[in-house]
Design a protein around this motif. Structure first.
Motif, PDB file in Angstrom:
ATOM      1  N   VAL A   1       0.844  -1.198   0.000  1.00 28.38           N
ATOM      2  CA  VAL A   1       0.000   0.000   0.000  1.00 28.38           C
ATOM      3  C   VAL A   1       0.880   1.248   0.000  1.00 28.38           C
ATOM      4  O   VAL A   1       1.897   1.306   0.702  1.00 28.38           O
ATOM      5  N   TYR A   2       0.460   2.234  -0.777  1.00 28.05           N
ATOM      6  CA  TYR A   2       1.178   3.504  -0.881  1.00 28.05           C
ATOM      7  C   TYR A   2       0.299   4.597  -0.280  1.00 28.05           C
ATOM      8  O   TYR A   2      -0.856   4.777  -0.672  1.00 28.05           O
ATOM      9  N   TYR A   3       0.863   5.345   0.674  1.00 27.51           N
ATOM     10  CA  TYR A   3       0.120   6.359   1.440  1.00 27.51           C
ATOM     11  C   TYR A   3       0.574   7.752   1.040  1.00 27.51           C
ATOM     12  O   TYR A   3       1.778   8.014   0.919  1.00 27.51           O
TER      13      TYR A   3
ATOM     14  N   ASN B   1       4.057   0.521   2.369  1.00 26.57           N
ATOM     15  CA  ASN B   1       3.993  -0.445   3.464  1.00 26.57           C
ATOM     16  C   ASN B   1       3.099  -1.601   3.025  1.00 26.57           C
ATOM     17  O   ASN B   1       2.943  -1.842   1.835  1.00 26.57           O
ATOM     18  N   TYR B   2       2.470  -2.285   4.011  1.00 22.04           N
ATOM     19  CA  TYR B   2       1.729  -3.491   3.655  1.00 22.04           C
ATOM     20  C   TYR B   2       0.415  -3.595   4.421  1.00 22.04           C
ATOM     21  O   TYR B   2       0.266  -3.071   5.527  1.00 22.04           O
ATOM     22  N   SER B   3      -0.530  -4.256   3.787  1.00 22.02           N
ATOM     23  CA  SER B   3      -1.802  -4.605   4.405  1.00 22.02           C
ATOM     24  C   SER B   3      -1.995  -6.105   4.270  1.00 22.02           C
ATOM     25  O   SER B   3      -1.651  -6.692   3.240  1.00 22.02           O
ATOM     26  N   TYR B   4      -2.565  -6.722   5.297  1.00 22.03           N
ATOM     27  CA  TYR B   4      -2.860  -8.138   5.218  1.00 22.03           C
ATOM     28  C   TYR B   4      -4.096  -8.436   6.063  1.00 22.03           C
ATOM     29  O   TYR B   4      -4.365  -7.757   7.059  1.00 22.03           O
ATOM     30  N   GLY B   5      -4.871  -9.430   5.631  1.00 24.77           N
ATOM     31  CA  GLY B   5      -6.084  -9.751   6.360  1.00 24.77           C
ATOM     32  C   GLY B   5      -6.858 -10.863   5.686  1.00 24.77           C
ATOM     33  O   GLY B   5      -6.329 -11.623   4.881  1.00 24.77           O
TER      34      GLY B   5
ATOM     35  N   ILE C   1      -3.325   3.666  -1.829  1.00 29.09           N
ATOM     36  CA  ILE C   1      -3.564   2.794  -2.974  1.00 29.09           C
ATOM     37  C   ILE C   1      -2.945   1.441  -2.657  1.00 29.09           C
ATOM     38  O   ILE C   1      -1.789   1.357  -2.227  1.00 29.09           O
ATOM     39  N   GLY C   2      -3.711   0.386  -2.852  1.00 30.86           N
ATOM     40  CA  GLY C   2      -3.208  -0.959  -2.605  1.00 30.86           C
ATOM     41  C   GLY C   2      -3.486  -1.878  -3.779  1.00 30.86           C
ATOM     42  O   GLY C   2      -4.472  -1.687  -4.500  1.00 30.86           O
TER      43      GLY C   2
END
Length: 261
Positions: A33-35, A58-62, A251-252
């Motif tokens: 993900v870009y912030y 950074n990163y997102s996970y779930g 954006i992810g």
């Protein structure tokens, strides 16, 4: 006549839509993900509004759970951990009484702290005070940066509509997410030096995002699909201080395997 009626009934039964099977779907997902911000202001202090600023990756996970309303429309939710960060350059690091430090940072009760100022501010302030200003500049071996790191727990509620529903599927996605604030910290770094200043005190504990994107999936079998979904998410009510001129988004590109049951 009876034979004709029987044939019509057979055709009608054959044309009836079969009830959907395996309406539920579960999908672990992962995304870089870009912030960044749509505005040029600073989330930390107005004095940094004109400084060089950049979003970080950074990163997102779930995990995501979906329910098929019909063959093309799907309702979905889930929960994800989202890590975001943002850097501000053109700063100087100094030690000072907490009264002269950044007001948007909680310093955990410390009286003498590290802080950050716009480049040149420490020298200007010391000159104005005859060389005895309240802030002592720290000598570093490289350009200094102010880094804000935030963790959210995201609960989305989205609709996915299949434009193409075959071996390769193409989908449009829209909805919103509830963002619950987890950890947050503000730190400084310069060369091989880094230090945590404290927590931001102007972040809302509860915020929201509006979500839009599209997806492509590939059916590996009747029950397993590979998914890739670029998503744009614009954050609302992210700061408790209404004077903060910062409009964050991220954006992810979400990928994963989904399983129907």
């Amino acid at each position: 006549i009876n034979e004709q009626n029987k044939n019509k009934n057979d055709v009608a039964i054959a044309n009836e839509k079969k009830p959907l099977k395996n309406r539920w779907e579960v999908a672990p997902n992962f995304a870089p993900v870009y912030y960044n911000s749509l505005s040029e202001g600073s989330s930390i202090d107005p004095s940094f509004a004109d400084n060089a600023q950049s979003g970080d990756i950074n990163y997102s996970y779930g995990v995501q759970v979906s329910f098929a309303i019909n063959e093309r429309l799907t309702l979905r939710s889930g929960i994800s951990n989202v890590d975001l960060s943002y850097s501000t350059g053109g700063i100087e690091i100094g030690s000072s009484p907490v009264s002269a430090a950044l007001t948007s940072v909680n310093y955990n009760g410390q009286q003498n702290v590290l802080t950050a100022l716009d480049e040149g501010s420490i020298a200007a302030e010391n000159t104005a005070n005859g060389g005895f200003g309240p802030i002592t500049q720290k000598v570093t071996n490289g350009p200094a940066e102010l880094i804000q790191s935030i963790t959210y727990y995201e609960v989305p509620l989205e609709l996915k509509y299949a434009l193409v529903n075959s071996k390769i599927g193409i989908n449009v996605i829209g909805g919103l997410s509830t963002m619950v604030l987890g950890n947050n910290d503000i730190s400084v770094a310069a060369g091989d030096f880094s230090s945590n200043l404290g927590e931001a005190n102007n972040l809302s504990n509860l915020s929201f995002t509006t979500n839009i994107g599209f997806g492509v999936d590939y059916k590996l079998s009747k029950k397993i699909k590979f998914n890739i979904e670029p998503m744009f998410k614009y954050q609302l009510n992210s700061y408790s201080d209404s004077s903060v001129d910062f409009q964050p988004y991220y954006i992810g590109v979400y990928t994963g395997l989904s399983y129907k049951f």
